[in-house]
Design a protein around this motif. Structure first.
Motif, PDB file in Angstrom:
ATOM      1  N   ILE A 172       0.863  -1.177   0.000  1.00 21.33           N
ATOM      2  CA  ILE A 172       0.000   0.000   0.000  1.00 21.33           C
ATOM      3  C   ILE A 172       0.901   1.229   0.000  1.00 21.33           C
ATOM      4  CG2 ILE A 172      -1.805   1.211   1.260  1.00 21.33           C
ATOM      5  CD1 ILE A 172      -2.344  -1.531   2.627  1.00 21.33           C
ATOM      6  N   ARG A 173       0.726   2.057  -0.969  1.00 19.13           N
ATOM      7  CA  ARG A 173       1.572   3.253  -1.024  1.00 19.13           C
ATOM      8  C   ARG A 173       0.939   4.378  -0.227  1.00 19.13           C
ATOM      9  NH1 ARG A 173       5.828   3.168  -3.871  1.00 19.13           N
ATOM     10  NH2 ARG A 173       6.105   1.525  -5.429  1.00 19.13           N
ATOM     11  N   PRO A 174       1.762   5.089   0.526  1.00 21.75           N
ATOM     12  CA  PRO A 174       1.188   6.213   1.268  1.00 21.75           C
ATOM     13  C   PRO A 174       0.737   7.297   0.300  1.00 21.75           C
ATOM     14  CG  PRO A 174       3.576   6.197   1.446  1.00 21.75           C
ATOM     15  CD  PRO A 174       3.201   4.950   0.720  1.00 21.75           C
ATOM     16  N   ALA A 175      -0.414   7.865   0.579  1.00 24.05           N
ATOM     17  CA  ALA A 175      -0.892   8.961  -0.256  1.00 24.05           C
ATOM     18  C   ALA A 175       0.004  10.170  -0.033  1.00 24.05           C
ATOM     19  CB  ALA A 175      -2.323   9.299   0.119  1.00 24.05           C
ATOM     20  N   TYR A 176       0.102  11.020  -0.996  1.00 29.30           N
ATOM     21  CA  TYR A 176       0.940  12.202  -0.838  1.00 29.30           C
ATOM     22  C   TYR A 176       0.403  13.055   0.299  1.00 29.30           C
ATOM     23  CZ  TYR A 176       3.740  16.218  -1.834  1.00 29.30           C
ATOM     24  OH  TYR A 176       4.633  17.245  -1.719  1.00 29.30           O
ATOM     25  N   GLY A 177       1.296  13.506   1.130  1.00 26.23           N
ATOM     26  CA  GLY A 177       0.857  14.397   2.204  1.00 26.23           C
ATOM     27  C   GLY A 177       0.429  13.668   3.458  1.00 26.23           C
ATOM     28  N   VAL A 178       0.342  12.338   3.393  1.00 27.32           N
ATOM     29  CA  VAL A 178      -0.031  11.605   4.599  1.00 27.32           C
ATOM     30  C   VAL A 178       1.191  11.516   5.508  1.00 27.32           C
ATOM     31  CG1 VAL A 178      -0.687   9.355   5.498  1.00 27.32           C
ATOM     32  CG2 VAL A 178      -1.822  10.274   3.485  1.00 27.32           C
ATOM     33  N   ALA A 179       1.002  11.896   6.737  1.00 25.05           N
ATOM     34  CA  ALA A 179       2.127  11.882   7.661  1.00 25.05           C
ATOM     35  C   ALA A 179       2.453  10.450   8.045  1.00 25.05           C
ATOM     36  CB  ALA A 179       1.770  12.694   8.887  1.00 25.05           C
ATOM     37  N   LEU A 180       3.698  10.071   7.874  1.00 25.74           N
ATOM     38  CA  LEU A 180       4.077   8.694   8.188  1.00 25.74           C
ATOM     39  C   LEU A 180       4.867   8.593   9.481  1.00 25.74           C
ATOM     40  CD1 LEU A 180       5.041   7.293   4.722  1.00 25.74           C
ATOM     41  CD2 LEU A 180       3.162   6.616   6.183  1.00 25.74           C
ATOM     42  N   HIS A 181       5.304   9.703   9.990  1.00 21.02           N
ATOM     43  CA  HIS A 181       6.225   9.623  11.122  1.00 21.02           C
ATOM     44  C   HIS A 181       5.644  10.209  12.392  1.00 21.02           C
ATOM     45  CE1 HIS A 181       9.182   8.226   8.342  1.00 21.02           C
ATOM     46  NE2 HIS A 181       8.865   9.222   7.551  1.00 21.02           N
ATOM     47  N   THR A 182       4.372  10.051  12.579  1.00 18.23           N
ATOM     48  CA  THR A 182       3.756  10.602  13.783  1.00 18.23           C
ATOM     49  C   THR A 182       3.917   9.651  14.976  1.00 18.23           C
ATOM     50  OG1 THR A 182       1.736   9.764  12.886  1.00 18.23           O
ATOM     51  CG2 THR A 182       2.032  12.135  12.793  1.00 18.23           C
ATOM     52  N   GLN A 209      -0.331  19.904  11.526  1.00 20.08           N
ATOM     53  CA  GLN A 209       0.117  19.799  10.133  1.00 20.08           C
ATOM     54  C   GLN A 209       1.413  20.557   9.921  1.00 20.08           C
ATOM     55  OE1 GLN A 209      -1.482  18.805   7.094  1.00 20.08           O
ATOM     56  NE2 GLN A 209      -3.505  18.134   7.774  1.00 20.08           N
ATOM     57  N   GLU A 210       1.496  21.750  10.519  1.00 16.08           N
ATOM     58  CA  GLU A 210       2.723  22.537  10.351  1.00 16.08           C
ATOM     59  C   GLU A 210       3.900  21.795  10.981  1.00 16.08           C
ATOM     60  OE1 GLU A 210       3.015  24.926   8.389  1.00 16.08           O
ATOM     61  OE2 GLU A 210       1.476  26.484   8.570  1.00 16.08           O
ATOM     62  N   VAL A 211       3.651  21.151  12.120  1.00 16.13           N
ATOM     63  CA  VAL A 211       4.722  20.395  12.761  1.00 16.13           C
ATOM     64  C   VAL A 211       5.120  19.206  11.874  1.00 16.13           C
ATOM     65  CG1 VAL A 211       5.303  18.957  14.759  1.00 16.13           C
ATOM     66  CG2 VAL A 211       4.145  21.143  15.087  1.00 16.13           C
ATOM     67  N   GLU A 212       4.127  18.577  11.251  1.00 19.88           N
ATOM     68  CA  GLU A 212       4.446  17.478  10.326  1.00 19.88           C
ATOM     69  C   GLU A 212       5.310  17.966   9.176  1.00 19.88           C
ATOM     70  OE1 GLU A 212       4.224  14.351  10.799  1.00 19.88           O
ATOM     71  OE2 GLU A 212       3.249  14.822  12.694  1.00 19.88           O
ATOM     72  N   ASN A 213       4.994  19.168   8.674  1.00 18.36           N
ATOM     73  CA  ASN A 213       5.828  19.734   7.608  1.00 18.36           C
ATOM     74  C   ASN A 213       7.261  19.874   8.066  1.00 18.36           C
ATOM     75  OD1 ASN A 213       3.620  19.971   5.952  1.00 18.36           O
ATOM     76  ND2 ASN A 213       3.186  22.078   6.551  1.00 18.36           N
ATOM     77  N   MET A 214       7.429  20.306   9.326  1.00 17.66           N
ATOM     78  CA  MET A 214       8.779  20.502   9.843  1.00 17.66           C
ATOM     79  C   MET A 214       9.483  19.165  10.027  1.00 17.66           C
ATOM     80  SD  MET A 214       8.211  23.705  12.370  1.00 17.66           S
ATOM     81  CE  MET A 214       9.949  24.040  12.475  1.00 17.66           C
TER      82      MET A 214
END
Lengths: 380, 476
Positions: A68-78, B203-208
């Motif tokens: 499954i490819r991550p969609a663009y802009g989906v945060a992967l490192h939360t 979201q801004e933090v994710e950008n960073m």
């Protein structure tokens, strides 16, 4: 159809193990089959661990056919901060000991300090005293009495689970020096908080007398540990089921009446007990320290929710304490302030006991995520 | 693509108004009050810009955003390029577009402001940032080759984030340490959801994060790790202290210990960070304001945020108690206006003398004295003087003290060789933000005292520039 937990991993490339964490209730086989179909993968290895209470949470490792490819802009490192539980065991009916991996805290912690803990994303922050630490292993020990929703939830966690946030060490360390004869008094789970200070007092060369109190025998905790660190140990139970019959203050009074020299008293336990100890030592002007337990939010001095009044002065227990001179503390105010959310606390607890499922799901962090850290948790 | 109008025509366009939620509706929810510009309105507003040769607006902006260029791109419909341009100088455009007091900064300096209404720069900035976020195509600036230097930022508020952004772009390895469990400082725990949705901060933090910045939550510098340990044991080459002014001030009047009296920090932390307004979902409790009388003491933005939060929690009457008149209120005009529309009752020229409680130790009222304005003091403001014999007790069930904050001493107390002033703020050189300790810089509220988000971000940029110089040359 039962409930499914939201934890599904996302892969970057190739045919890599794929993690899923599912709550199973009702017809398990049906559930599993449905879940596997949803993932269009096949079962690779199942049931890494299983827990008995109320309902079951299971971890599966699956092999995904189609990455499954991550969609663009989906945060992967939360990936949130996580503190794995290395060991957990009940000390008495509702008191549980946890050894939690937190190397930075283990290295810095001194007797008398505490941590603030948050179990899951929707949880509250609660303070817990650090009972012990192991620098080599990078672990701290906390002892939790299940009195309300958050502590009961915490007590359902086991070795292998993780605590979302652990911050510390907070508060000022206990004042440890050679006083002479030190009486350490622990009431109920307060024993766990008094224990590290007793150890430090012993190491500093004091003659340590420990008085441990509990309602009955089954609620006595850490008896062996406390015995090993005390020169004298007195066990007191309200019903006489173990040790002597009576309150800790009666024993303290008896020691004073015997003419024993007491240079320093440390009392930790329920507020009425600490107040009673203060009243016993006040006429004899024996320096007495208590560890206060007001309501806390951040634990770093930014909100003043934990303010206590000591000698008419406003102090923040999280940064100025939690230990204060017992003869100066306004206990009445502390009791009143601690009652502030009683209704809400009761409601939360009742709701939790009726249906703990959601919270357990939130609190349970899949083993597989730790095993395969490249798979971030809860990204979809 | 729209052609530029001649200047005369441009000034004829009225300043565009941002749509907002109706007051009667928004007073009962935590959704954002301002709804943002539509593309058409943003286009029309951008037409008003006179494209000055020497844009005063940029000088008015503490982080020096190239406003004219951004507005030009908006007019041309190049919203994503406009966003990228914005990001060159501002790491949190969606945030600053919402919370900056633009009337005192960029918009205050706008040439249009002299004869007409200033260009709505804040609204355009917000539009651009929101557009970019909604498309998901964030134009992160290019990062310089890695320098191999490690920098620690203490505190993840506006100052820390903007410093981290700039240093990371210059190729340094940046770690941000935060004591709480979420990144953003006052943006997360202080400013309420209805002014700044937390999702935007996240979201801004994710950008960073995507820019390569490492964030570590649950680390209390001074307790978990000290400044010296950051250098010696964890191998950092420079440290920026941006811990803010987070120590609540109390009034030291009788009755402040009563249950029901909150500091604004505690009240707002429970509401914003712990989401106590949603008790079905979140565990942290808060005083049940439903049908109660609530008083907030103070006249700043924090007081406005607290009072509007209390209303949304269901308060029957929500009062602002302020000892001066409305003219002297430090809160933004827009916020005062919003609060009034929502039904907040202003009791200006009143000062609390005492909180009154019942026998259970719960708050039941506040004793107030009426004030009048006397002679101007050294700050130029007319000093409030109590009117004798005007004391009265007003029944209230909950109070929030929002009279300001001081410096939290956690970092300073464990770094004794760093100079602080008599109020506990860190002493730093005005131009370079260097402290007296080698490799340690400080900026934002921990140096200046409580100020605004954008001033803290400005300080973060100054620190980044000066830290970069130190890291390159090694000279102190």
């Amino acid at each position: 159809m039962g409930r499914l937990a939201g934890s599904v991993g996302i892969l970057h490339i190739g045919r890599v193990p794929f993690t899923a964490c599912v709550t199973v209730s009702g017809n398990e086989r049906q559930q599993q089959a449905w879940y596997l179909r949803q993932l269009s993968g096949r079962q690779h290895e199942s049931c890494l661990h299983e827990r008995p209470p109320v309902h079951r949470i299971r971890c599966f490792q699956l092999t995904c056919r189609r990455p499954i490819r991550p969609a663009y802009g989906v945060a992967l490192h939360t990936t949130p901060a996580m503190f794995p539980i290395k060991e957990s065991r009940f000390l008495s009916g509702d008191v549980k000991l946890f050894r939690v991996e937190a190397p930075r805290i283990a290295r810095k912690r001194q007797a008398g300090q505490f941590v603030i803990v948050r179990i899951h994303e929707h949880g509250e922050r609660i303070p817990l005293t650090i009972a012990d630490s192991d620098v080599e292993e990078g672990t701290i020990t906390i002892i939790v009495q299940g009195v309300g929703k958050t502590t009961r939830l915490l007590n359902q966690l086991e070795a292998g689970d993780s605590i979302l946030d652990v911050v510390g060490p907070l508060g000022e360390p206990s004042e440890i020096k050679k006083f002479g004869t030190v009486v350490v008094i622990g009431g109920g789970v307060g024993t766990a908080i008094a224990y590290p200070t007793a150890v430090a007092m012993k190491q500093a060369g004091n003659h340590v007398i420990t008085i441990v109190g509990a309602r009955n025998q089954s609620l006595l905790i850490l008896e062996d540990e406390v015995r090993a660190t005390s020169d004298e140990l007195y066990l007191m139970t309200d019903d006489g089921s173990c040790g002597e019959h009576g309150f800790v203050t009666q024993k303290l009074q008896a020691l004073i009446d015997q003419g024993r020299t007491i240079d320093h008293v440390l009392a930790i336990g329920p507020i009425p007990m600490m107040r009673a100890v203060a009243e016993v030592t006040r006429p004899h002007q024996i320096p007495t320290i208590v560890s206060l337990n007001p309501i806390m939010v951040d634990g770093t001095g930014m909100c003043g929710g934990c303010r206590v009044y000591v000698g008419k002065e406003c102090k923040f227990a999280c940064v100025d304490g939690p230990e204060f001179d017992a003869h100066q503390v306004d206990f009445t105010n502390l009791i009143q302030r601690n009652k502030m959310y009683r209704d809400r606390e009761q409601e939360s607890l009742e709701a939790f006991e009726v249906d703990p499922t959601d919270d357990l799901e939130e609190a349970h962090h899949c083993h597989m995520e730790q095993k395969f850290p490249e798979v971030g948790p809860r990204t979809v | 693509m729209v052609d530029k109008l001649p200047p005369k025509e441009r000034t004829k366009i009225p300043r565009q108004v941002m749509p907002e939620q109706e007051a009667c509706q928004r007073a009962h929810n935590f959704d954002e009050v301002n709804l943002g510009l539509t593309e058409a309105i943003a286009q029309r507003e951008s037409q008003r810009c006179l494209t000055c040769a020497d844009p005063k607006c940029t000088h008015g902006c503490p982080v020096g955003v190239q406003i004219r260029e951004v507005v030009d791109l908006v007019r041309e419909g190049e919203y994503l390029s406009a966003a990228a341009k914005l990001r060159e100088d501002n790491v949190l455009p969606a945030v600053t577009g919402r919370v900056c007091p633009q009337e005192n900064q960029c918009e205050g300096a706008c040439v249009l402001a002299r004869r007409f209404n200033s260009l709505a720069i804040g609204h355009i900035e917000r539009f651009v940032a929101d557009y970019e976020r909604q498309t998901g195509q964030v134009g992160l600036p290019e990062r310089a080759p890695l320098t191999g230097k490690k920098v620690a930022i203490v505190g993840s508020g506006p100052a820390g984030l903007s410093c981290a952004g700039d240093l990371s772009l210059k190729g340094h390895e940046v770690t941000v340490f935060e004591a709480l469990h979420e990144i953003g400082g006052v943006l997360i725990y202080g400013i309420p959801e209805f002014r700044l949705p937390k999702e935007i901060v996240r979201q801004e933090v994710e950008n960073m994060r995507a820019m390569g910045i490492d964030f570590q939550t649950n680390v209390v510098i001074g307790k978990t790790v000290t400044i010296d340990e950051l250098f010696n044991e964890e191998g950092y080459d420079a440290v920026f202290i941006a811990t803010g002014a987070g120590l609540p001030k109390f009034m030291n009047i009788p009755g402040e210990q009563l249950a029901g009296v909150y500091s604004a920090n505690e009240f707002l932390t429970r509401v914003n960070l712990m989401k106590a307004y949603d008790p079905d979902q979140y565990d942290s409790p808060i005083y049940d304001c439903r049908g109660r009388n609530v008083a907030i003491v103070g006249g700043g933005n924090t007081a406005m945020d607290s009072v509007r939060s209390a209303l949304r929690l269901g308060a029957k009457n929500a009062y602002i108690i302020y000892r001066r008149s409305e003219e002297e209120m430090p809160a933004r005009g827009e916020e005062v206006h919003h609060a009034k529309d929502e039904g907040v009752q202003f009791m200006n020229l009143h000062n609390p003398l005492e909180f009154v409680g019942n026998e259970e130790g719960n708050l039941s009222g506040v004793k107030l004295v009426k004030m009048e304005l006397g002679e101007a003091d050294e700050s130029g403001r007319r000093r409030p003087v109590p009117i004798e014999g005007s004391e009265f007790v007003m029944p209230i069930d909950m109070a929030v003290v929002a009279i300001g904050t001081g410096a939290n001493p956690l970092v300073q107390s464990t770094t004794p060789d760093m100079a602080t002033n008599k109020w506990g703020y860190i002493v730093a050189d005005e131009e370079t933000l260097r402290t007296n300790k080698r490799g340690v810089f400080a900026g934002g509220d921990i140096v200046s005292g409580a100020a605004t988000v954008i001033l803290a971000m400005g300080a973060g940029r100054v620190a980044a520039r000066s830290m970069h110089e130190f890291l390159e040359t090694g000279q102190w």
